[in-house]
Write a protein that holds these residues in place. Structure first.
Motif, PDB file in Angstrom:
ATOM      1  N   SER A 162      71.948  11.645 -39.296  1.00  0.00           N
ATOM      2  CA  SER A 162      71.837  12.072 -37.913  1.00  0.00           C
ATOM      3  C   SER A 162      72.029  10.899 -36.964  1.00  0.00           C
ATOM      4  O   SER A 162      71.176  10.008 -36.866  1.00  0.00           O
ATOM      5  N   THR A 163      73.171  10.889 -36.252  1.00  0.00           N
ATOM      6  CA  THR A 163      73.434   9.785 -35.332  1.00  0.00           C
ATOM      7  C   THR A 163      72.630   9.936 -34.050  1.00  0.00           C
ATOM      8  O   THR A 163      72.479   8.987 -33.298  1.00  0.00           O
ATOM      9  N   ALA A 164      72.100  11.138 -33.796  1.00  0.00           N
ATOM     10  CA  ALA A 164      71.280  11.328 -32.610  1.00  0.00           C
ATOM     11  C   ALA A 164      69.934  10.632 -32.777  1.00  0.00           C
ATOM     12  O   ALA A 164      69.242  10.328 -31.810  1.00  0.00           O
ATOM     13  N   LEU A 165      69.540  10.410 -34.025  1.00  0.00           N
ATOM     14  CA  LEU A 165      68.228   9.809 -34.292  1.00  0.00           C
ATOM     15  C   LEU A 165      68.327   8.377 -34.783  1.00  0.00           C
ATOM     16  O   LEU A 165      67.309   7.700 -34.946  1.00  0.00           O
ATOM     17  N   GLY A 166      69.546   7.909 -35.085  1.00  0.00           N
ATOM     18  CA  GLY A 166      69.635   6.568 -35.636  1.00  0.00           C
ATOM     19  C   GLY A 166      71.066   6.088 -35.704  1.00  0.00           C
ATOM     20  O   GLY A 166      71.947   6.651 -35.062  1.00  0.00           O
ATOM     21  N   PRO A 167      71.288   5.069 -36.538  1.00  0.00           N
ATOM     22  CA  PRO A 167      72.635   4.486 -36.633  1.00  0.00           C
ATOM     23  C   PRO A 167      73.579   5.396 -37.404  1.00  0.00           C
ATOM     24  O   PRO A 167      73.162   6.390 -37.969  1.00  0.00           O
ATOM     25  N   ARG A 168      74.859   5.008 -37.374  1.00  0.00           N
ATOM     26  CA  ARG A 168      75.871   5.742 -38.117  1.00  0.00           C
ATOM     27  C   ARG A 168      75.481   5.833 -39.588  1.00  0.00           C
ATOM     28  O   ARG A 168      74.736   4.991 -40.080  1.00  0.00           O
ATOM     29  N   SER A 169      75.992   6.851 -40.250  1.00  0.00           N
ATOM     30  CA  SER A 169      75.503   7.226 -41.571  1.00  0.00           C
ATOM     31  C   SER A 169      75.295   6.037 -42.511  1.00  0.00           C
ATOM     32  O   SER A 169      76.214   5.273 -42.788  1.00  0.00           O
TER      33      SER A 169
END
Lengths: 358, 257, 294
Positions: A162-169
């Motif tokens: 989830s990029t809305a909650l953290g860094p790219r995968s």
């Protein structure tokens, strides 16, 4: 851990002394180990930081496991949530922009002092545990174990992608300031032990322990057991999240994949080696395994012993901890403490908790 | 049954009189404890070859614990505990079962998901060899004709009485020299009880020794050469077949006064 | 239509792999109440054998993988689990977890942390044309292999005396022993079969990936175990179907989820697992599902 069979003839120490000892012993031991270890070496101080972190996590885990008798393989979910909360609330805004461009605006702008962030982590962890517990706590036995594990995997997957909650995968969060020194970590760890102790003396925990049984046994009867399990799960999730917050600012690099099977194993091994069914067991287990880990770590990097360099291949740490776990399970399934709380070690012995032998 | 004279003698004498032939099962001073709780406190008795010996007593008297200790399923202590001359102490249940000792535990534990015929096949596991197997099968199915009708059916679908018959039949297929039954009549209808007792008589007539633990005092005392009354883990009294008609004595034996 | 059929075959083959893993785990659980987390390390041991030996001699590799799988399974039994027989299912599970982590580190020490590669049975990685439908040969082989093993185990359990004894021990170990069923033998046989099945899983997975690393077996074991639990560990058929369902779900989600949420496919599977456990705590296919309290 010496068992005194002659104790029965002696006048028991007043009950409140025995009670007080069950909290004084873990606090005292923890303080003593920290005080001693911080003077040994700088590498010992690093491992000490991780020990305090693990202590908070394992004490959190034990709040649920030792009182409910249900095994959880998923508490790292709350550790991950705590670590995430701490990271998002303390990484400077400009750094967040560069490593987490798609972050939700509210998270992007949030910034709190470290101690407040720890508190928020506890609340978030507790709320998630409460909601998850409401869904899962009717389960028992292996089903409960698998369900909690599925919860961990679910959380890890969401945090990974989830990029809305953290860094790219799969990428990591960096730039977490180390804002709590060993002393404040020790204070927080002691505080969490106190929380666990007070909880274990509450009416809710007593009812829960009364229903505690072998995890293979039939489901505990009555809806109230479920309710008290949910309470235990929520509190234990909150404490585990505090552990996660401390972990984030100790490790300073946070990545979802770190909350993996090895980490899960380490925390469970600590709890089981010490004794799954007591707070004392959790504290003893963390200290024993941490000291062992530290010594093995020294050996892995090569230790000079009287002119000979002793070194273990890297990776031997987990092998040895795994071996210790299995040997303890075979020889002493109740763990090193036998699953009991700390007992007054001096004469006259306490009658408290001693089995009556004819 | 061999010609052991019991009529007209006091029960105590009856016990010592039949001790002459080498007993197939010899129990001396057996005790069993769970944790700190004593279930059996020094029980001694024996079963001669081909003999039917009864044990009666109220619930919690230590009957089942005695049998489980004999079968190796719980640990017991004894001065002597031998079956056909070899000690049973410290041996595994499967070893004991394979030595010609068959226990049908309380509550007819059949394998409900398996067919009747598979249950019977499991009874053959403990046999020393397969010689005479067909004859045993035929004999067992004659003893319990109802089983023949249901061979292909899941055993769980049988009635309680039929399941008990199956449990006994399964034990008999190992061709035991001693058949031990723990409350075979428990929870059965009167007709089913009759079937079970008839079968026990037939088994004994065929030469197999039987140790029968029961709650049905009158029927047991009448059928057995000796019946030991167990109370609070000890043998309180030993009765002979003649006592079966003495209702007062039976009542007294039962109440343990 | 063609792609639908292909997806279906692929899903079936993925399901077959996890059904086999669930079978291997479920067999041992039935007899011992051990949910063997270290099952994955049996798979890994067989996979290392395949990858290392295949380039020298394929026949030897396949035989070796089977022997190694059985040997590692038996070694686990005698070295660890036979000492824990009187312990609770929880203790057994924790011990197997410890054993799993320990063995992974030992593999890492022996073979290194990096993966080893070799193309195993590369002939199976081709496609075959069946009535206008192009099918992955490996998928077909996997399905056939799994079906053969399932039938084989079923025949063993119902047609042989030892198999019947395994069933009896699974239903009630105490009573089985009173009938003369040798506990040690039954447990050893069960471990051996589960080791053989692990070797079959290893074969399919190494053909698929051509690589093996220290934690190679963790993933199939996790999904097999999860499948077995949601299918109902106390009932072998349910366990196998549960493993199959998990595999099919994973595969179908991979091919059908829109790309923007495709990364979350595993998360969906776990969500599904939680939902199943909450709604049917005794397993999807257990007769006792009525026991659910509301």
């Amino acid at each position: 851990m010496r068992r005194d069979r002659k104790a029965q003839g002696l006048v028991p120490v007043p009950e409140w002394v025995g009670d007080a000892w069950t909290i004084a012993a873990p606090l005292g031991l923890l303080y003593l180990v920290t005080a001693l270890a911080s003077g040994v070496s700088s590498s010992a101080r690093v491992d000490l930081g991780y020990m305090l972190v693990n202590l908070v996590i394992v004490v959190g885990l034990s709040i649920f496991v030792s009182n409910s008798g249900v095994l959880s393989f998923g508490h790292l979910a709350f550790v991950a949530i705590g670590a995430w909360t701490m990271s998002l609330l303390t990484i400077p805004v400009n750094m967040k922009d560069s490593i987490m461009p798609a972050l939700l605006p509210v998270l992007r702008d949030a910034s709190l002092p470290p101690l407040v962030a720890v508190l928020v982590a506890a609340v978030v962890g507790g709320v998630v545990a409460l909601l998850a517990g409401a869904a899962l706590m009717r389960l028992h036995g292996l089903e409960a174990g698998i369900a909690t594990f599925a919860l961990l995997m679910l959380v890890v997957q969401v945090l990974t992608y989830s990029t809305a909650l953290g860094p790219r995968s799969g990428q990591s969060m960096v730039g977490i300031p180390q804002s709590l020194d060993l002393q404040s970590m020790l204070v927080i760890a002691l505080l969490m032990v106190v929380v666990a102790w007070f909880y274990s003396r509450s009416r809710s925990a007593r009812l829960l322990r009364a229903s505690r049984d072998d995890i293979t046994a039939a489901p505990a009867s009555g809806i109230h057991v479920t309710k008290h399990r949910i309470i235990a799960f929520a509190i234990s999730g909150a404490v585990a999240a505090v552990g996660g917050a401390l972990w984030a600012q100790t490790n300073r690099v946070v990545q979802a994949s770190q909350f993996n099977l090895d980490f899960t194993f380490t925390t469970i091994a600590m709890l089981v080696i010490g004794g799954m069914f007591s707070l004392w067991g959790a504290v003893v287990g963390v200290i024993v395994v941490s000291v062992l880990n530290h010594v093995l770590g020294l050996l892995e990097s090569g230790l000079q012993l009287g002119g000979v360099i002793v070194s273990l291949p890297s990776g031997s740490r987990l092998i040895i901890v795994g071996l210790v776990l299995i040997v303890v399970l075979i020889l002493r399934p109740g763990g090193l403490t036998g699953g009991r709380e700390a007992r007054w070690p001096l004469r006259p012995k306490l009658a408290l908790g001693l089995s009556r032998n004819s | 049954m061999p010609d052991t004279p019991v009529n007209g003698e006091t029960p105590q004498n009856a016990a010592s009189a039949s001790a002459r032939p080498e007993p197939i099962l010899d129990v001396q001073n057996l005790s069993v404890a769970y944790g700190g709780v004593t279930a059996v406190a020094g029980v001694s008795f024996h079963v001669g070859p081909g003999e039917l010996v009864g044990v009666i007593g109220p619930n919690g008297a230590g009957k089942s614990s005695t049998l489980l200790a004999l079968a190796g399923a719980v640990r017991g202590k004894a001065d002597r505990l031998t079956f056909e001359g070899t000690s049973l102490l410290g041996r595994k249940p499967e070893q004991i079962a394979r030595s010609g000792f068959a226990l049908v535990p309380e509550g007819h534990h059949i394998f409900g998901a398996l067919s009747v015929s598979d249950n019977l096949r499991l009874g053959e596991v403990a046999r020393r060899d397969r010689a005479g197997l067909a004859t045993t099968r035929e004999w067992v199915l004659e003893l319990f004709p109802i089983l023949r009708e249901f061979l292909g059916r899941p055993a769980g679908l049988l009635s309680g009485g039929q399941q008990q018959q199956l449990a006994i039949a399964r034990a008999l297929l190992s061709e035991p020299r001693l058949l031990v039954l723990d409350e075979p009549s428990l929870g059965l209808s009167p007709t089913a009880i009759d079937t079970v007792f008839e079968a026990i008589a037939a088994v004994q007539q065929a030469g197999t020794a039987v140790l029968l633990v029961e709650q049905r005092a009158q029927q047991t005392v009448a059928a057995a050469a000796r019946t030991h009354v167990l109370g609070e883990g000890r043998i309180t009294m030993t009765l002979g077949p003649a006592d079966a008609t003495d209702a007062e004595l039976l009542a007294k034996a039962y109440l343990g006064s | 239509m063609t792609s639908f059929l292909q997806a279906l075959i692929d899903a079936t083959s993925a399901g077959a792999v996890y059904a086999l893993a669930a079978l291997g785990i479920g067999l041992v659980f039935g007899v011992l109440r051990l949910a063997n987390f270290a099952y994955g390390e049996i798979i890994t041991a067989s996979a290392y054998t395949l990858i290392i030996v295949w380039p020298m001699n394929p026949v030897l590799a396949v035989l070796g993988a089977a022997v190694v799988g059985v040997a590692v399974a038996l070694a686990m039994n005698y070295a660890v689990f036979s000492w824990l027989r009187s312990q609770s299912a929880a203790t057994l599970l924790i011990a197997s977890f410890g054993l799993s982590i320990l063995l992974q580190r030992i593999y890492e020490g022996i073979f290194g942390a990096n993966v080893l590669s070799a193309s195993v049975a590369s002939g199976l990685s081709t496609s075959v044309n069946l009535g206008g439908v192009r099918l992955n040969l490996l998928s077909v082989v996997t399905i056939v292999l799994a079906a053969m093993l399932l039938v084989g185990v079923q025949l063993f359990l119902t047609r042989t005396s030892i198999g019947l004894q395994v069933q009896a021990a699974s239903a009630d170990f105490r009573i089985a022993r009173l009938l003369g069923v040798r506990s040690g033998l039954v447990i050893a046989v069960t471990f051996a079969i589960s080791g053989f099945i692990a070797a079959a899983v290893a074969f399919v997975l190494t053909v698929q990936s051509g690589t093996v690393g220290p934690s190679f077996g963790v993933q199939p074991t996790l999904f097999g175990l999860i499948g077995a639990v949601i299918g109902g560990l106390r009932n072998l058929r349910g366990a196998v179907v549960g493993g199959f369902v998990v595999g099919v779900a994973l595969s179908l989600l991979t091919s059908w989820l829109p790309p923007e949420i495709n990364p979350f496919r595993t998360a969906f599977v776990y969500l599904l697992v939680i939902a199943v456990l909450v709604l049917r705590p005794n397993g999807l296919f257990s007769a006792g599902a009525g026991k659910v309290r509301t």
